[in-house]
Every structure is written in C-alpha cells, then in structure tokens.
Scaffold this motif. Sequence first.
Motif, PDB file in Angstrom:
ATOM      1  N   GLY A 159      54.259  45.584  41.330  1.00  0.00           N
ATOM      2  CA  GLY A 159      54.873  45.628  39.833  1.00  0.00           C
ATOM      3  C   GLY A 159      56.212  44.512  39.815  1.00  0.00           C
ATOM      4  N   ARG A 160      56.271  43.572  40.979  1.00  0.00           N
ATOM      5  CA  ARG A 160      56.479  42.919  40.409  1.00  0.00           C
ATOM      6  C   ARG A 160      55.998  41.381  39.950  1.00  0.00           C
ATOM      7  NH1 ARG A 160      58.881  38.813  43.807  1.00  0.00           N
ATOM      8  NH2 ARG A 160      58.154  40.036  45.431  1.00  0.00           N
ATOM      9  N   PRO A 161      56.736  40.277  38.597  1.00  0.00           N
ATOM     10  CA  PRO A 161      55.923  39.811  38.707  1.00  0.00           C
ATOM     11  C   PRO A 161      55.299  38.260  39.256  1.00  0.00           C
ATOM     12  CG  PRO A 161      56.838  40.240  36.456  1.00  0.00           C
ATOM     13  CD  PRO A 161      57.299  41.052  38.297  1.00  0.00           C
ATOM     14  N   SER A 162      54.399  37.935  39.986  1.00  0.00           N
ATOM     15  CA  SER A 162      54.449  36.877  41.689  1.00  0.00           C
ATOM     16  C   SER A 162      53.075  36.015  41.533  1.00  0.00           C
ATOM     17  CB  SER A 162      55.236  37.701  42.560  1.00  0.00           C
ATOM     18  OG  SER A 162      54.610  36.064  43.827  1.00  0.00           O
ATOM     19  N   TYR A 163      52.638  35.477  41.433  1.00  0.00           N
ATOM     20  CA  TYR A 163      51.689  34.877  41.405  1.00  0.00           C
ATOM     21  C   TYR A 163      50.725  35.300  43.268  1.00  0.00           C
ATOM     22  CZ  TYR A 163      47.742  31.540  42.476  1.00  0.00           C
ATOM     23  OH  TYR A 163      46.050  30.868  42.588  1.00  0.00           O
ATOM     24  N   ALA A 164      51.689  34.948  43.805  1.00  0.00           N
ATOM     25  CA  ALA A 164      51.572  35.826  45.735  1.00  0.00           C
ATOM     26  C   ALA A 164      50.960  37.410  45.359  1.00  0.00           C
ATOM     27  CB  ALA A 164      52.940  35.561  46.874  1.00  0.00           C
ATOM     28  N   LEU A 165      51.718  37.913  44.637  1.00  0.00           N
ATOM     29  CA  LEU A 165      51.795  39.335  44.856  1.00  0.00           C
ATOM     30  C   LEU A 165      50.752  39.845  43.361  1.00  0.00           C
ATOM     31  CD1 LEU A 165      55.394  40.709  45.045  1.00  0.00           C
ATOM     32  CD2 LEU A 165      53.175  40.768  47.088  1.00  0.00           C
ATOM     33  N   ARG A 166      49.750  39.512  43.206  1.00  0.00           N
ATOM     34  CA  ARG A 166      48.928  39.129  42.072  1.00  0.00           C
ATOM     35  C   ARG A 166      47.670  40.136  42.665  1.00  0.00           C
ATOM     36  NH1 ARG A 166      46.674  34.441  37.963  1.00  0.00           N
ATOM     37  NH2 ARG A 166      48.538  34.620  37.562  1.00  0.00           N
ATOM     38  N   ASN A 167      46.889  40.713  42.308  1.00  0.00           N
ATOM     39  CA  ASN A 167      45.427  41.658  42.299  1.00  0.00           C
ATOM     40  C   ASN A 167      44.497  40.256  42.361  1.00  0.00           C
ATOM     41  OD1 ASN A 167      46.499  43.975  43.509  1.00  0.00           O
ATOM     42  ND2 ASN A 167      47.067  44.502  41.493  1.00  0.00           N
ATOM     43  N   HIS A 168      44.336  38.997  42.092  1.00  0.00           N
ATOM     44  CA  HIS A 168      43.645  38.347  42.359  1.00  0.00           C
ATOM     45  C   HIS A 168      41.842  39.088  42.057  1.00  0.00           C
ATOM     46  CE1 HIS A 168      46.628  35.080  41.877  1.00  0.00           C
ATOM     47  NE2 HIS A 168      47.074  35.971  43.431  1.00  0.00           N
ATOM     48  N   GLU A 169      41.848  39.439  43.798  1.00  0.00           N
ATOM     49  CA  GLU A 169      40.159  39.700  44.223  1.00  0.00           C
ATOM     50  C   GLU A 169      39.856  41.035  43.166  1.00  0.00           C
ATOM     51  OE1 GLU A 169      36.303  40.502  45.239  1.00  0.00           O
ATOM     52  OE2 GLU A 169      38.450  41.361  46.470  1.00  0.00           O
ATOM     53  N   VAL A 170      39.512  41.240  42.280  1.00  0.00           N
ATOM     54  CA  VAL A 170      39.225  42.513  42.039  1.00  0.00           C
ATOM     55  C   VAL A 170      39.087  43.842  43.003  1.00  0.00           C
ATOM     56  CG1 VAL A 170      37.680  44.118  40.297  1.00  0.00           C
ATOM     57  CG2 VAL A 170      38.151  41.946  39.821  1.00  0.00           C
ATOM     58  N   LEU A 171      37.321  43.929  44.108  1.00  0.00           N
ATOM     59  CA  LEU A 171      37.204  44.738  45.029  1.00  0.00           C
ATOM     60  C   LEU A 171      38.069  44.797  46.527  1.00  0.00           C
ATOM     61  CD1 LEU A 171      34.877  46.593  45.739  1.00  0.00           C
ATOM     62  CD2 LEU A 171      34.158  44.479  46.916  1.00  0.00           C
ATOM     63  N   SER A 172      38.524  43.877  46.402  1.00  0.00           N
ATOM     64  CA  SER A 172      39.409  44.578  47.635  1.00  0.00           C
ATOM     65  C   SER A 172      40.874  44.701  47.715  1.00  0.00           C
ATOM     66  CB  SER A 172      38.825  43.105  47.972  1.00  0.00           C
ATOM     67  OG  SER A 172      39.629  42.039  48.290  1.00  0.00           O
ATOM     68  N   GLN A 173      41.069  43.791  45.761  1.00  0.00           N
ATOM     69  CA  GLN A 173      42.842  43.830  45.821  1.00  0.00           C
ATOM     70  C   GLN A 173      43.132  44.810  44.304  1.00  0.00           C
ATOM     71  OE1 GLN A 173      43.725  39.710  45.482  1.00  0.00           O
ATOM     72  NE2 GLN A 173      44.686  40.185  47.126  1.00  0.00           N
ATOM     73  N   TRP A 174      42.450  44.397  43.358  1.00  0.00           N
ATOM     74  CA  TRP A 174      42.444  45.361  42.114  1.00  0.00           C
ATOM     75  C   TRP A 174      42.250  46.432  42.289  1.00  0.00           C
ATOM     76  CZ3 TRP A 174      40.960  47.780  37.838  1.00  0.00           C
ATOM     77  CH2 TRP A 174      41.447  47.826  36.580  1.00  0.00           C
ATOM     78  N   ILE A 175      41.205  46.990  42.846  1.00  0.00           N
ATOM     79  CA  ILE A 175      40.677  48.457  42.822  1.00  0.00           C
ATOM     80  C   ILE A 175      41.066  49.202  43.363  1.00  0.00           C
ATOM     81  CG2 ILE A 175      38.229  49.558  43.392  1.00  0.00           C
ATOM     82  CD1 ILE A 175      36.847  47.436  42.107  1.00  0.00           C
ATOM     83  N   LEU A 218      45.567  36.818  51.689  1.00  0.00           N
ATOM     84  CA  LEU A 218      44.775  37.065  51.353  1.00  0.00           C
ATOM     85  C   LEU A 218      43.857  38.471  52.058  1.00  0.00           C
ATOM     86  CD1 LEU A 218      42.989  33.566  52.763  1.00  0.00           C
ATOM     87  CD2 LEU A 218      43.255  34.503  51.034  1.00  0.00           C
ATOM     88  N   PRO A 219      42.857  39.415  51.484  1.00  0.00           N
ATOM     89  CA  PRO A 219      42.387  40.632  52.108  1.00  0.00           C
ATOM     90  C   PRO A 219      41.622  40.303  53.159  1.00  0.00           C
ATOM     91  CG  PRO A 219      41.281  39.957  49.815  1.00  0.00           C
ATOM     92  CD  PRO A 219      41.908  38.900  50.231  1.00  0.00           C
ATOM     93  N   LEU A 220      42.413  41.518  54.437  1.00  0.00           N
ATOM     94  CA  LEU A 220      40.823  41.305  54.752  1.00  0.00           C
ATOM     95  C   LEU A 220      41.065  42.693  55.566  1.00  0.00           C
ATOM     96  CD1 LEU A 220      43.361  39.241  57.823  1.00  0.00           C
ATOM     97  CD2 LEU A 220      41.044  38.508  56.576  1.00  0.00           C
ATOM     98  N   GLY A 221      39.575  42.883  55.868  1.00  0.00           N
ATOM     99  CA  GLY A 221      37.914  44.696  56.104  1.00  0.00           C
ATOM    100  C   GLY A 221      37.377  44.597  55.127  1.00  0.00           C
ATOM    101  N   ARG A 222      36.403  45.698  54.963  1.00  0.00           N
ATOM    102  CA  ARG A 222      35.773  46.031  54.384  1.00  0.00           C
ATOM    103  C   ARG A 222      35.492  47.234  52.687  1.00  0.00           C
ATOM    104  NH1 ARG A 222      29.831  46.687  55.552  1.00  0.00           N
ATOM    105  NH2 ARG A 222      29.021  48.229  54.336  1.00  0.00           N
ATOM    106  N   PHE A 223      35.334  46.311  52.464  1.00  0.00           N
ATOM    107  CA  PHE A 223      36.149  47.164  50.720  1.00  0.00           C
ATOM    108  C   PHE A 223      34.473  47.549  50.502  1.00  0.00           C
ATOM    109  CE2 PHE A 223      38.746  43.915  52.365  1.00  0.00           C
ATOM    110  CZ  PHE A 223      40.359  45.432  51.891  1.00  0.00           C
ATOM    111  N   GLU A 224      34.322  48.884  49.519  1.00  0.00           N
ATOM    112  CA  GLU A 224      33.540  49.551  49.047  1.00  0.00           C
ATOM    113  C   GLU A 224      33.724  49.589  47.881  1.00  0.00           C
ATOM    114  OE1 GLU A 224      32.016  52.907  51.994  1.00  0.00           O
ATOM    115  OE2 GLU A 224      31.712  51.399  53.437  1.00  0.00           O
ATOM    116  N   ALA A 225      32.144  50.025  47.219  1.00  0.00           N
ATOM    117  CA  ALA A 225      32.427  50.472  45.944  1.00  0.00           C
ATOM    118  C   ALA A 225      30.656  50.895  45.747  1.00  0.00           C
ATOM    119  CB  ALA A 225      32.012  49.263  44.753  1.00  0.00           C
ATOM    120  N   HIS A 226      30.724  51.706  44.580  1.00  0.00           N
ATOM    121  CA  HIS A 226      29.368  52.719  44.317  1.00  0.00           C
ATOM    122  C   HIS A 226      29.070  52.630  42.827  1.00  0.00           C
ATOM    123  CE1 HIS A 226      30.801  55.923  47.040  1.00  0.00           C
ATOM    124  NE2 HIS A 226      32.116  55.732  46.589  1.00  0.00           N
ATOM    125  N   VAL A 227      27.773  51.810  43.211  1.00  0.00           N
ATOM    126  CA  VAL A 227      26.613  51.162  42.030  1.00  0.00           C
ATOM    127  C   VAL A 227      26.010  52.344  41.293  1.00  0.00           C
ATOM    128  CG1 VAL A 227      27.909  48.138  43.152  1.00  0.00           C
ATOM    129  CG2 VAL A 227      25.578  49.414  43.437  1.00  0.00           C
TER     130      VAL A 227
END
Length: 304
Positions: free
Chosen positions: A106-122, A173-182
């Motif tokens: 919730g703190r506005p910081s470039y480093a803390l932004r949810n840049h990538e959708v599948l591994s961070q934002w979702i 940088l996110p590390l690991g396996r991230f999944e989504a249903h499609v």
Amino acid sequence: MLAALAAFLALASPGPDLAAPDLAVARSLAAAPAGGARAVAATAPLVGIRYLPSPLGEGSGRDPDPRFRLDAFDCMTLVETAVALGSATSLAEARVALDDVRYSSGRPSYALRNHEVLSQWIPANLAKGWIADATAGLAGVATHTVAKEYTPASWDAVRAAGRSIPGLPRARLPLGRFEAHVVAPADAATAASRLPEGAIVFVVRADAPERLTRISHAGLVLRRPGGGTLVRHATSSRGVARVIEEPIERFVRREAQAYPRWPVEGLSFFAIRDATARVRALAARPAAARASGEPPPAAPPAGL
C-alpha cells in the motif's frame, strides 16, 4: 443516503463529459452496489478517454507520473482504477484504494509496485480481498491451468532479451511457480455470459522463457443492452488508442491478431469484490501510517 447524494449531484452537476471525467465518475459512485457493478458504472464515463502507456507512477522519483488520474489509461491502469472505484464512495477514497491495489504494502514505491500480473498483482489482490477467482467455478465450460515458472535463470533470459523491468531491484523479482485457471478462446463468449458483472478478463498467452509475462492484456466484462457481452478496455490498436467497448467475440479476435507469433492460450477471469470495509479502514488510517507501509486490515473471507 447514497440515493440522496446521487440526487444532489444530479441537480448540482452537469452530465458526463469526457473533458471533465472526474465529475462524471464521482457522480456514478452512487449509481450501483459495491463490487463489479459499481466498477462498471464508474468507468462508463471513461469510454473514449485516450490510451497512454504506463500513465501512473509514484508522483516522484523514478516514475513521477501521477498516482491517480482519469484522463489517460493503459489496459492495466484502467482495470486497477476500476477495482479501486468499485468499493469507493468518493474519489478521495478511490485514491487511497488505488495505492492498495497497485502496491504490495500500500506504500507508493516503485520497488513495491505490483509490476507483473500473474506473479505479483493477482496474488496480492487475492490476498487483500479485492478480487476472487471467477474461472475455476464456471459451470459447463472447460477450464485448464496454466503456469509461469520464475527462476534466476529465467530472469537472466528475460534480461538478455531486453524485456526486464527497468530499475527493479533483483530482490523484488518474483521467484517460483504461479498458476491461473483459463478457458479456451473459443469458449470465451459462453464463459463470459456466466460471469458476475464487471469481472476482469486477462488475456493469457503461450509461455516463453525470454518473456517477462504470459498476460498481455486486460479489461472488464459487462452485459450488453439487449443481450450479449462486451469488454471495456484501453487499447493501443493503431487508429483507436483509447478506452473502448466491443463484443467479447471481437475482443478475442483482436487479441489473436495482436501478436501472431505469441498465440493466445486462454482467458482468465476474476470477480471484483465488495471491499468497502477495507477501503473505509484504509481511508481512516492516518496518512503517515499509509505512507510508512504499516500493514493494512486483513482481507475478508474469500467469495464473490
């Protein structure tokens, strides 16, 4: 109370005007219940607004673009703004909510932004209660799971291809396996007809180790007057470059043609939840607490 506010604004304010979207959006916040329906109502005045790549930033520092604006969007900032508006009763609340949607703490910081959708934002917004998976439970529509594996070697491949996130510390940088249903593109219209109003649609493409992401586009699903389903999204398509609405069948065709060498594998859907309690708790915290990244309130139980 909301009805009275809507009546007052209707008398005191002119109608929706693309030259002054803030007023039209603020008035629409009283027009629908919180969640996806309000997100749809609040973003309706934004149809026709210009497309601009990465129009939001932290207001200073590496990305000095404003943290909140209603005069320009790309596909993801339109969705993020819709999520924030969906549980807000004012633009001031929406500003606070948008920070919580866009940043891990919730703190506005470039480093803390949810840049990538599948591994961070979702994952972040599932955990906070802003969204809920709406794909896995679709009745009568085949679904399958896709994944993206992030490793130090995969990030090296992304960097070598010139597709890394500029200036993002390696520790973020996110590390690991991230999944989504499609669902398959051919089943998009059937699936969309069974979604809650205002569901988010993400376009998921084939995996490639040198690519940063599998998600290339996003929009909102809404009911078409008289039947059928539309997608509201900010498109960069040549000759268009604005927020538009189009039938989901045309949306799927547009995406299939956008990157011929990067095929669409499926569409993933998420409901926008009623997070009114979270917005009120966030707005009630002192500004200093929000700026410090103090943990926000816990998410409510999962559900649509």
